[in-house]
Design a protein around this motif. Structure first.
Motif, PDB file in Angstrom:
ATOM      1  N   THR A 259       0.825  -1.209   0.000  1.00 55.27           N
ATOM      2  CA  THR A 259       0.000   0.000   0.000  1.00 55.27           C
ATOM      3  C   THR A 259       0.861   1.263   0.000  1.00 55.27           C
ATOM      4  OG1 THR A 259      -0.126   0.028   2.408  1.00 55.27           O
ATOM      5  CG2 THR A 259      -1.870  -1.155   1.235  1.00 55.27           C
ATOM      6  N   ARG A 326      -0.580   4.415   9.679  1.00 57.54           N
ATOM      7  CA  ARG A 326      -0.089   3.140   9.155  1.00 57.54           C
ATOM      8  C   ARG A 326       1.441   3.075   9.266  1.00 57.54           C
ATOM      9  NH1 ARG A 326       2.236   0.620   4.392  1.00 57.54           N
ATOM     10  NH2 ARG A 326       2.952   2.652   3.718  1.00 57.54           N
TER      11      ARG A 326
ATOM     12  N   THR B  64      -1.617 -14.027  -1.671  1.00 55.45           N
ATOM     13  CA  THR B  64      -2.037 -12.886  -0.856  1.00 55.45           C
ATOM     14  C   THR B  64      -2.666 -11.784  -1.724  1.00 55.45           C
ATOM     15  OG1 THR B  64       0.106 -11.819  -1.073  1.00 55.45           O
ATOM     16  CG2 THR B  64      -0.176 -13.304   0.801  1.00 55.45           C
ATOM     17  N   LYS B  65      -3.011 -12.106  -2.979  1.00 61.37           N
ATOM     18  CA  LYS B  65      -3.443 -11.032  -3.880  1.00 61.37           C
ATOM     19  C   LYS B  65      -4.896 -11.133  -4.313  1.00 61.37           C
ATOM     20  CE  LYS B  65      -0.220  -8.720  -5.777  1.00 61.37           C
ATOM     21  NZ  LYS B  65       0.820  -8.208  -6.691  1.00 61.37           N
ATOM     22  N   SER B  72      -6.487  -7.409  -3.820  1.00 55.53           N
ATOM     23  CA  SER B  72      -5.087  -7.379  -3.392  1.00 55.53           C
ATOM     24  C   SER B  72      -4.820  -6.179  -2.479  1.00 55.53           C
ATOM     25  CB  SER B  72      -4.185  -7.302  -4.626  1.00 55.53           C
ATOM     26  OG  SER B  72      -2.864  -7.045  -4.249  1.00 55.53           O
ATOM     27  N   LEU B  73      -5.324  -5.037  -2.882  1.00 58.03           N
ATOM     28  CA  LEU B  73      -5.078  -3.827  -2.110  1.00 58.03           C
ATOM     29  C   LEU B  73      -5.769  -3.890  -0.745  1.00 58.03           C
ATOM     30  CD1 LEU B  73      -3.595  -1.154  -2.314  1.00 58.03           C
ATOM     31  CD2 LEU B  73      -5.710  -0.125  -3.176  1.00 58.03           C
ATOM     32  N   ILE B  75      -6.404  -6.526   0.981  1.00 56.83           N
ATOM     33  CA  ILE B  75      -5.640  -7.444   1.835  1.00 56.83           C
ATOM     34  C   ILE B  75      -4.410  -6.731   2.392  1.00 56.83           C
ATOM     35  CG2 ILE B  75      -4.243  -9.554   1.834  1.00 56.83           C
ATOM     36  CD1 ILE B  75      -6.221 -10.584  -0.393  1.00 56.83           C
ATOM     37  N   ALA B  76      -3.680  -6.049   1.493  1.00 54.96           N
ATOM     38  CA  ALA B  76      -2.483  -5.333   1.934  1.00 54.96           C
ATOM     39  C   ALA B  76      -2.842  -4.272   2.978  1.00 54.96           C
ATOM     40  CB  ALA B  76      -1.786  -4.691   0.743  1.00 54.96           C
ATOM     41  N   GLU B  77      -3.961  -3.587   2.773  1.00 58.58           N
ATOM     42  CA  GLU B  77      -4.367  -2.555   3.741  1.00 58.58           C
ATOM     43  C   GLU B  77      -4.681  -3.171   5.107  1.00 58.58           C
ATOM     44  OE1 GLU B  77      -7.359  -0.408   1.611  1.00 58.58           O
ATOM     45  OE2 GLU B  77      -5.893   1.097   0.944  1.00 58.58           O
ATOM     46  N   GLU B  80      -1.144  -4.108   6.586  1.00 63.10           N
ATOM     47  CA  GLU B  80      -0.203  -3.027   6.827  1.00 63.10           C
ATOM     48  C   GLU B  80      -0.759  -1.972   7.782  1.00 63.10           C
ATOM     49  OE1 GLU B  80       1.133  -1.752   2.930  1.00 63.10           O
ATOM     50  OE2 GLU B  80       1.623  -3.817   2.375  1.00 63.10           O
ATOM     51  N   SER B  81      -2.079  -1.804   7.807  1.00 61.93           N
ATOM     52  CA  SER B  81      -2.646  -0.785   8.694  1.00 61.93           C
ATOM     53  C   SER B  81      -2.454  -1.163  10.161  1.00 61.93           C
ATOM     54  CB  SER B  81      -4.123  -0.559   8.389  1.00 61.93           C
ATOM     55  OG  SER B  81      -4.848  -1.717   8.730  1.00 61.93           O
TER      56      SER B  81
END
Lengths: 397, 447
Positions: A259, A326, B64-65, B72-73, B75-77, B80-81
């Motif tokens: 991200t 984040r 993971t996508k 995908s985004l 999942i990443a959010e 990572e958040s």
């Protein structure tokens, strides 16, 4: 487990130009023993206790570490003290070990990322020793003698340059007592030529250099900006650290995770790079912010232009609270994840002890959390100019 | 509760089995506010046909996508958040999903991991992206002389066995992989009775069990069994090969086929008859003896190769070796990087050091130090939550069981110099040799 990590302010910056590579070569020679410990005896003793030992050299420091089961701490620490204080640097070992360092140099030149980073450092630091290779060169190493290395050791391995870090299941008093008894006496002081600081010209344009490497399979775009160092004639330590950690946040914001701005745009959405990373390296006299992309040669110009544009955006617009949160959470968790073992903690305390003050280590999370969107905007605009930077480009020949 | 057994072994590892076959291992470690988990699937590149090399790696890259519910985004959010890490990976012998979180986020991340593992959607555009990136990665691996030498050695030793290729596959095979291949592989191997979940950190076993039950409890075992693994027999025909490249250093690498990890149930495909075939039945003693010999030669600053070839002769900066633990016959490797003019000396001296193990038993002091080193390093490798979750989960996955932690250490202590020498005489006979370096220096050795 117990870890001992001894950090010495005797890195490559202490070398005059003609002695380039001496600090790192000395780190190798320390392991060659003393009058009481023949070559190899130290390694054998530590590993026979089931422990591990190694060392590393950078610009601001050299450090030497041991990790063992706690019950062997008392038996192993005196060996390390003996090596560091009484390094013998025998003539014949000097010549033999120089061959090893020359092999280390050859091996680095088989690594395109190392070649690129070295070229980039030279481009950024035209006068300062941060631009020289830590390993030195064949010429610089061949020009030095064992006597000069003994002189370097006796000048720079002294109590005021040394921090002994002990982390583990060891009572405090026992650790202090053992260190006080074993880290004495130090060698009679010597002196040797020092590096004479010359004013470093600021980067006022885009300094660009292209390398063609026949063995490279892909191109690299490596960009660098000078950032805050710990030592500043103008600002106190708190201010310097606040800027440095702000640049850590910016680095995460740009390239940490899918991200992050540049990974998302350049790798995931536009497929212009194979990978992209960035980092801020905090050093005493000057920090270095770098962005590196691995990509096809035809995308070099486009990716560089996009990166510069995104940096302009950072100084023009504040980041959102969610994006900042984040980054802060990621850095604070990474900090927690990298302080699980005694050796990780010992490394962290030693590093801060050499470049600033060991108590700084504990303040990292709170300093990261204190950063505001306007701080990032100010830092981007002050340090990360899209018009003033150094660029090393590697093309497959 | 579908729990069928609860056992506790040394190291306070709790082992539990759900009725759909999922094995759950938990070590409660309150020291830091961190939880690490490793989800092992009994799969890996060993199951790929030669034409499909790189399949499991590609699945790990797209896993993971995307799921039926999340992009995908998204999942990443989600990951990572909260500053967590969540990733997947494939090795020769297993497929792995790893996660690390602060305690408060563990439940959320385990649920997400479960969703990725059970129902990856493998979006076409993500597959294309990861396929292209993998092709680039295969090319960039060729920049490293060590990797070029190791690839060559692997192909010489393993021919058409799946261990012959890097887990990335080759440019030819990866370019051909289709979404259906990945789905098929997923459908075949990703099932609860092939799953081991290993957790270490600030969490109680009961809590892990109830979370796993919630995320995976309704996952039914497919009626079809996994088809048997048919691997080609390995032949022992040691040869020499060289690749000419304009490098600064020559890489000299010697490899010997060596025992797999001994398991109670040996697969039928691992037995051969031909004279040159590599033996299929190994004892624990052989495996342990070679671990010890590899450690003696290559582990640390006091290791034999380091002392003799680097410290005393200045031939190399990097001189080392390895003998990994594998489900199928493994490689016992020694190697060094050296200036091209030293190529012959390097080759002769590496070979002499391995030959010495056959000709002379280790001195009592030598074997004791090698044991102290091997056991000491083993303990140093179990410090972080992630390391602990990894090692016990892996033992369970490859069929050794978590008791192997103790068995390994006991067996190392017991090996004698005579046994080690006898094992060297059985396996460390004639090496496969792989050279990479300037033409004038490496080609003479293969002509």
């Amino acid at each position: 487990m117990a870890a001992v990590d001894v950090w010495v302010r005797a890195g490559a910056v202490t070398e005059p130009d003609e002695w380039m590579g001496m600090a790192h070569f000395l780190e190798h020679m320390i392991f060659k023993g003393t009058d009481r410990l023949p070559p190899g005896a130290f390694d054998w003793a530590i590993e026979n206790y089931g422990g591990m030992t190694n060392a590393a050299t950078s610009y601001d420091y050299a450090h030497f570490f041991i990790t063992t089961a706690s019950q062997h701490f008392e038996a192993t620490l005196p060996y390390l003290a003996e090596l560091l204080l009484n390094a013998k640097i025998p003539d014949e070992e000097f010549e033999r070990e120089r061959e090893v360092v020359l092999e280390e140099i050859l091996q680095s030149y088989d690594n395109p990322d190392w070649i690129g980073f070295q070229a980039l450092s030279e481009l950024v630091y035209q006068r300062h020793p941060y631009g020289r290779p830590i390993l030195g060169t064949e010429d610089s190493l061949m020009g030095r003698s064992p006597a000069e290395m003994r002189q370097f050791h006796r000048t720079h391995y002294q109590p005021e340059t040394m921090t002994v870090v002990v982390v583990g299941d060891i009572p405090y008093n026992q650790a202090v007592d053992l260190v006080s008894r074993t880290f004495t006496p130090f060698a009679t002081r010597s002196s040797c030529p020092v590096y004479m600081a010359d004013a470093e010209p600021p980067i006022t344009t885009v300094r660009r250099q292209e390398l063609h490497l026949p063995r490279a399979e892909q191109a690299r775009l490596m960009l660098a900006w000078i950032g805050p160092g710990v030592d500043s004639p103008l600002h106190n330590l708190d201010a310097q650290l606040q800027d440095a950690y702000g640049l850590d946040v910016l680095s995460v914001l740009l390239t940490e995770g899918r991200t992050s701005r540049l990974v998302r745009e350049l790798r995931e959405e536009r497929n212009l790079v194979q990978g992209i990373s960035s980092g801020f390296s905090l050093q005493r006299e000057s920090g270095l912010f770098t962005i590196t992309a691995w990509l096809e040669p035809e995308n070099l110009e486009r990716v560089e232009a996009i990166i510069c544009d995104r940096l302009s955006e950072l100084s023009a617009l504040p980041v959102s609270p969610a994006e900042l949160a984040r980054c802060q959470r990621l850095l604070c968790n990474d900090h927690a994840f990298s302080t699980e073992t005694p050796s990780q903690l010992a490394g962290l305390y030693g590093y801060y002890s050499v470049i600033a003050d060991p108590t700084v280590a504990a303040t990292y999370p709170q300093r990261i959390r204190a950063i505001q969107p306007e701080d990032l905007q100010r830092l981007a605009s002050y340090y990360l100019s899209p018009y003033h930077y150094a660029a090393t480009i590697i093309r497959p020949a | 509760m579908n729990l069928i057994s609860v056992d506790s072994y040394s190291h306070h590892i709790h082992r539990m089995v759900l009725d759909n076959g999922i094995v759950v291992l938990v070590k409660h470690n309150p020291a830091a506010d961190i939880i690490a988990a490793r989800l092992f699937i009994r799969a890996g590149s060993q199951w790929e046909t030669t034409a499909q090399a790189g399949l499991s790696h590609l699945l790990s890259a797209v896993m993971t996508k995307g799921t039926d519910r999340l992009s995908s985004l998204e999942i990443a959010e989600a990951v990572e958040s909260v500053g967590a890490s969540l990733g997947s990976d494939s090795t020769t012998d297993y497929f792995l999903v790893s996660l690390k979180t602060v305690s408060a986020d563990f439940a959320t991340m385990l649920k997400l991991a479960g969703e990725l593992l059970r129902s990856p959607s493998i979006p076409e555009h993500e597959l294309e992206l990861e396929q292209r990136l993998t092709l680039q990665a295969i090319r960039s691996q060729q920049e490293q002389p060590f990797t070029v030498a190791f690839d060559q050695l692997r192909q010489m030793m393993y021919a058409n066995h799946p261990y012959a290729l890097s887990n990335l596959g080759t440019e030819a095979t990866v370019a051909q992989l289709q979404r259906d291949d990945l789905l098929q592989y997923h459908q075949t191997h990703f099932r609860p009775d092939h799953l081991v979940i290993s957790v270490c950190g600030r969490i109680q076993p009961a809590e892990v069990l109830s979370l796993v039950q919630e995320v995976f409890g309704d996952w039914a075992v497919p009626s079809q069994p996994v088809p048997p693994l048919n691997l080609p027999a390995l032949e022992r025909f040691p040869t020499r090969r060289a690749i000419a490249q304009a490098t600064q250093q020559t890489i000299v690498m010697l490899g010997y086929l060596a025992p797999a990890i001994p398991r109670p149930e040996l697969q039928a495909s691992d037995t051969f008859s031909a004279e040159t075939s590599f033996p299929a039945a190994y004892s624990l003693e052989e495996y342990i003896a070679l671990k010890l010999l590899s450690s003696y030669l290559s582990n640390g600053l006091s290791s034999r190769l380091f002392v003799e070839l680097r410290e005393k002769r200045g031939l190399a900066y990097e001189v080392s070796g390895f003998y990994p633990t594998r489900l199928h016959p493994a490689q016992f490797v020694v190697y060094m990087g050296t200036a091209p003019e030293n190529t012959e000396t390097a080759l002769t001296s590496l070979q002499a050091e391995v030959d010495r193990l056959r000709h002379h038993p280790l001195e009592p002091q030598e074997i004791q130090t090698a044991k102290n080193k091997l056991l000491g390093q083993y303990a140093l490798g179990k410090q972080t939550n992630a390391q602990i979750a990894q090692i016990f989960g892996w033992y369970e996955t490859i069929g050794l069981g978590i008791e192997f932690d103790q068995q390994f250490q006991a067996a190392v202590s017991e090996i004698s110099a005579e046994v080690a020498q006898a094992v060297a005489q059985r396996y460390l006979v004639q090496p496969y040799v792989s050279l990479v370096g300037p033409a004038d220096w490496v080609l003479p050795f293969v002509q």
